[in-house]
Motif scaffolding. Structure first.
Motif, mmCIF file in Angstrom:
data_model
loop_
_atom_site.group_PDB
_atom_site.id
_atom_site.type_symbol
_atom_site.label_atom_id
_atom_site.label_comp_id
_atom_site.label_asym_id
_atom_site.label_seq_id
_atom_site.Cartn_x
_atom_site.Cartn_y
_atom_site.Cartn_z
ATOM 1 N N LYS A 1 0.292 -1.031 0.077
ATOM 2 C CA LYS A 1 0.041 0.122 -0.087
ATOM 3 C C LYS A 1 0.972 0.817 0.767
ATOM 4 O O LYS A 1 2.198 0.914 -0.180
ATOM 5 C CB LYS A 1 -0.477 0.299 1.288
ATOM 6 N N TYR A 2 0.129 2.196 -0.175
ATOM 7 C CA TYR A 2 0.821 3.872 0.029
ATOM 8 C C TYR A 2 0.257 4.754 0.436
ATOM 9 O O TYR A 2 -0.703 4.831 -0.464
ATOM 10 C CB TYR A 2 1.446 4.121 -1.676
ATOM 11 N N ARG A 3 0.879 5.303 1.556
ATOM 12 C CA ARG A 3 0.028 6.526 1.794
ATOM 13 C C ARG A 3 0.759 7.615 1.737
ATOM 14 O O ARG A 3 2.307 7.210 2.239
ATOM 15 C CB ARG A 3 -1.365 6.459 3.283
ATOM 16 N N ASP A 4 0.636 8.630 1.626
ATOM 17 C CA ASP A 4 1.671 10.046 1.262
ATOM 18 C C ASP A 4 2.051 10.496 2.666
ATOM 19 O O ASP A 4 1.279 12.186 2.610
ATOM 20 C CB ASP A 4 1.700 10.858 0.232
ATOM 21 N N GLU A 5 2.275 9.618 3.290
ATOM 22 C CA GLU A 5 2.696 10.528 4.899
ATOM 23 C C GLU A 5 3.192 12.156 4.897
ATOM 24 O O GLU A 5 3.907 12.275 4.618
ATOM 25 C CB GLU A 5 2.810 9.545 6.128
ATOM 26 N N ILE A 6 2.689 13.152 5.637
ATOM 27 C CA ILE A 6 3.480 13.934 5.747
ATOM 28 C C ILE A 6 4.599 13.983 6.568
ATOM 29 O O ILE A 6 5.346 14.726 6.097
ATOM 30 C CB ILE A 6 1.916 15.689 6.069
ATOM 31 N N ARG A 7 4.888 13.168 6.982
ATOM 32 C CA ARG A 7 5.905 12.779 8.649
ATOM 33 C C ARG A 7 5.554 11.353 9.043
ATOM 34 O O ARG A 7 5.641 11.387 9.837
ATOM 35 C CB ARG A 7 5.748 14.014 9.552
ATOM 36 N N PRO A 8 6.782 10.926 7.540
ATOM 37 C CA PRO A 8 7.001 9.395 7.710
ATOM 38 C C PRO A 8 8.011 9.520 9.051
ATOM 39 O O PRO A 8 9.135 10.398 9.083
ATOM 40 C CB PRO A 8 7.295 8.744 5.722
ATOM 41 N N ARG A 9 7.471 8.234 10.331
ATOM 42 C CA ARG A 9 8.714 8.182 11.029
ATOM 43 C C ARG A 9 8.781 6.910 11.636
ATOM 44 O O ARG A 9 7.763 6.726 11.146
ATOM 45 C CB ARG A 9 8.111 9.907 12.516
ATOM 46 N N TYR A 10 10.140 7.055 12.657
ATOM 47 C CA TYR A 10 9.724 5.621 13.567
ATOM 48 C C TYR A 10 10.213 4.313 11.814
ATOM 49 O O TYR A 10 9.842 3.217 12.508
ATOM 50 C CB TYR A 10 9.131 5.271 13.313
ATOM 51 N N GLY A 11 11.113 4.946 11.278
ATOM 52 C CA GLY A 11 11.529 3.670 10.191
ATOM 53 C C GLY A 11 9.885 3.240 9.578
ATOM 54 O O GLY A 11 9.144 3.788 8.581
#
Length: 607
Positions: free
Chosen positions: A138-148
């Motif tokens: 899946k793909y979601r364009d998270e504004i702040r990806p974090r924590y690996g």
């Protein structure tokens, strides 16, 4: 497998961006490598654990009666337009156009794809229920990806969907998934807390999350220590604790309060408890699906016609809540059927109330009023009953508050509902005990979607009575990557990962101090015996210092280490990863003892 044939890529230090244990250890142990912001590649060591995790999920879902399917990752935008989520899903959905200018979506979830697939082949109630699952990207364009991989942009999910002729059938399948989830997480060695949850953008009514306690969790869990009630703070309800108050006949009285903005300021100025205040907050709702056409103040708001249901791209509400309490935006969003809600901008607050934030009052607002149950409750006849009397609130003009406010006399709400944020210290509505809270991460979620997608996408079947009917749906998901990361979060020490046997990349490692002479001979014998017994074993045949070999094996977390050294022969060291000390066993018995250890651990977790 021998290390000379395996790609082992460990790091002495984790990159500075890694701040939680799982992120640090997955990078250091060579489980994953970062390819881009929020994008991680699984290396061979990680793939072995990842596939074991997926297999456990498959086994339990197959046992429950679900069938595996595999949708495409890229799906037509048209089906998202049918469901009504093309616009409402927001910027986290990655859209594209193919060479034919057709709108396409990189799937953030698969309700639409599943519904479209089943719709095309569904004719009769005899085909229902249809219960399918997939393990897919899946793909979601998270504004702040974090924590690996705990919160990445591309991720792997098990998502399952079921379609039913009756609510009873949906209820049965929902319970089967709940049982399967408990078995899956037990086999992974994770202690799960099932909690009542908000359905969010997925929609539907019944919803339950499967959480794991975590100090870096995105969710706050509200838990009763007595009756076991547990809920995400977004959903949690608590006992009402409205203090006694006396109705007043006094007319509202405006009081000049030029420097009084906050509840704390009001406490000092009026020398009164915040439980006597009514806090008024103007919220902006995005994609609100309520019908407000007959509600005063909403006549001129833009309303979009849509096959999936008409909606307001922007709507406003005035939330009234007792001064010592906070509003729950997730509850509010669900109540007004919006994709999201947020506090209105300063100019919007003035437009809707005639006053700045801090002076907004219930008597002068240009949008529907939603009263929390701490202010008013709804009666069966459609009228409202005040829960607070002789209150103090904003006057609806800057620099003024008003005393002697009586709900029902001085204002009437559009609706009364629970929009209160429950917190630690509140009382349980079930048994009266005091709540406590802890942080948690969501690993799985199950929903009763109802007919949200089957109606909007026009799915019908011929019912048993010979008439067309609309099926009802369920949706069930497990975040595969974040489950793997959560296993590491729960199982590590200062030296590295401590894998549960069920998902360890290898079950046993053999470390000869030097891979030569008698040490090589004994190490090879144990290695071949374990392979013959079906044990997954890694033989460290590298020409490295013993300290390097030991550090790597502890870092990657293989559950059992057998060390072959010339000083101990004909004995070898037998050391479970979680044990403080090793024991000496005859080399001739090491393979058998290791086999028994592995099988006992598997039985404990799988049993």
């Amino acid at each position: 497998m021998k290390t000379s044939k395996f790609y082992l890529s460990t790091l002495r230090e984790a990159p500075s961006e890694a701040v939680i244990a799982s992120h640090k250890l997955m990078l250091r142990a060579g489980i994953t490598r970062k390819l881009g912001n929020g994008l991680y590649t699984y290396l061979p060591l990680g793939v072995r654990s990842l596939y074991k995790l997926e297999q456990i999920i498959r086994e339990e879902l197959d046992e429950s009666g679900a069938l595996e399917f595999k949708s495409t990752v890229i799906v037509p935008g048209e089906i998202w337009k049918e469901s009504g989520r093309w616009e409402t899903m927001g910027p986290q959905m990655l859209k594209a156009k193919n060479r034919g200018e057709q709108d396409m979506v990189v799937s953030p979830t698969a309700e639409e794809a599943y519904t479209a697939i089943v719709r095309d082949g569904l004719d009769s109630y005899k085909q229902l229920p249809v219960n399918l699952y997939q393990i897919n990207t899946k793909y979601r364009d998270e504004i702040r990806p974090r924590y690996g991989v705990m919160r990445g942009r591309e991720f792997i999910m098990m998502d399952a969907y079921s379609m039913h002729a009756t609510q009873e059938s949906l209820d049965e399948t929902y319970e089967e998934y709940a049982k399967a989830y408990h078995k899956i997480f037990k086999r992974l060695g994770l202690k799960i807390i099932p909690v009542k949850a908000d359905s969010g953008a997925m929609g539907g009514s019944g919803s339950e999350e499967f959480m794991v306690e975590s100090p870096i969790g995105d969710d706050t869990l509200i838990i009763c220590p007595k009756c076991g009630y547990a809920a995400n703070a977004e959903k949690a309800a608590c006992a009402q604790d409205n203090p006694p108050s006396v109705k007043t006949d006094a007319a509202p009285e405006e009081v000049a309060t030029p420097n009084v903005f906050s509840i704390e300021d009001m406490e000092k100025f009026f020398n009164a408890s915040p439980k006597t205040f009514i806090k008024a907050l103007i919220y902006k709702a995005t994609n609100c699906a309520l019908d407000l056409t007959k509600v005063p103040g909403c006549e001129k708001w833009e309303r979009v016609k849509d096959p999936a249901g008409d909606y307001y791209p922007t709507a406003f509400f005035c939330v009234l809540i007792r001064g010592d309490l906070d509003a729950n935006e997730a509850k509010l969003a669900g109540l007004v059927k919006a994709s999201e809600v947020e506090l209105a901008e300063p100019e919007e607050v003035v437009a809707m109330s005639g006053a700045s934030h801090g002076f907004v009052g219930p008597r002068k607002v240009n949008c529907p009023i939603i009263a929390d149950l701490s202010i008013m409750t709804a009666k069966e006849d459609g009228t409202f009953e005040a829960q607070i009397h002789d209150a103090i609130a904003g006057a609806g003009k800057d620099g003024f508050h008003v005393k002697h406010i009586e709900p029902g006399r001085d204002f009437v709400p559009y609706m009364a509902a629970d929009v209160r944020l429950a917190k630690e210290g509140d009382k349980c509505a079930c048994c009266g005990e005091t709540f406590y809270q802890k942080k948690g991460n969501e690993l799985g979620h199950i929903f009763k979607l109802g007919q949200k997608y089957t109606k909007s996408m026009k799915v019908t079947f011929l019912a048993e009575n010979g008439k067309p009917a609309t099926p009802t749906m369920g949706c069930y998901g497990i975040g595969v990557d974040r489950t793997l990361a959560s296993i590491i979060e729960a199982n590590n020490d200062d030296h590295g990962i401590i894998w549960p046997m069920t998902v360890a990349p290898f079950q046993v490692c053999i470390v000869p101090i030097r891979y030569e002479g008698a040490m090589k001979e004994e190490a090879d014998k144990i290695y071949e015996a374990l392979k013959a017994a079906g044990i997954e074993v890694l033989l460290d045949d590298r020409n490295e210092r013993p300290g390097v070999k030991f550090a790597d094996m502890e870092l990657i977390g293989i559950p059992l280490r057998i060390t072959v050294g010339d000083k101990n022969l004909p004995n070898v060291e037998f050391k479970p990863r979680s044990a403080e000390k090793a024991e000496l066993v005859p080399a001739s018995e090491a393979a058998k003892k290791a086999e028994e250890f592995v099988k006992a651990e598997l039985a404990r977790l799988n049993g």
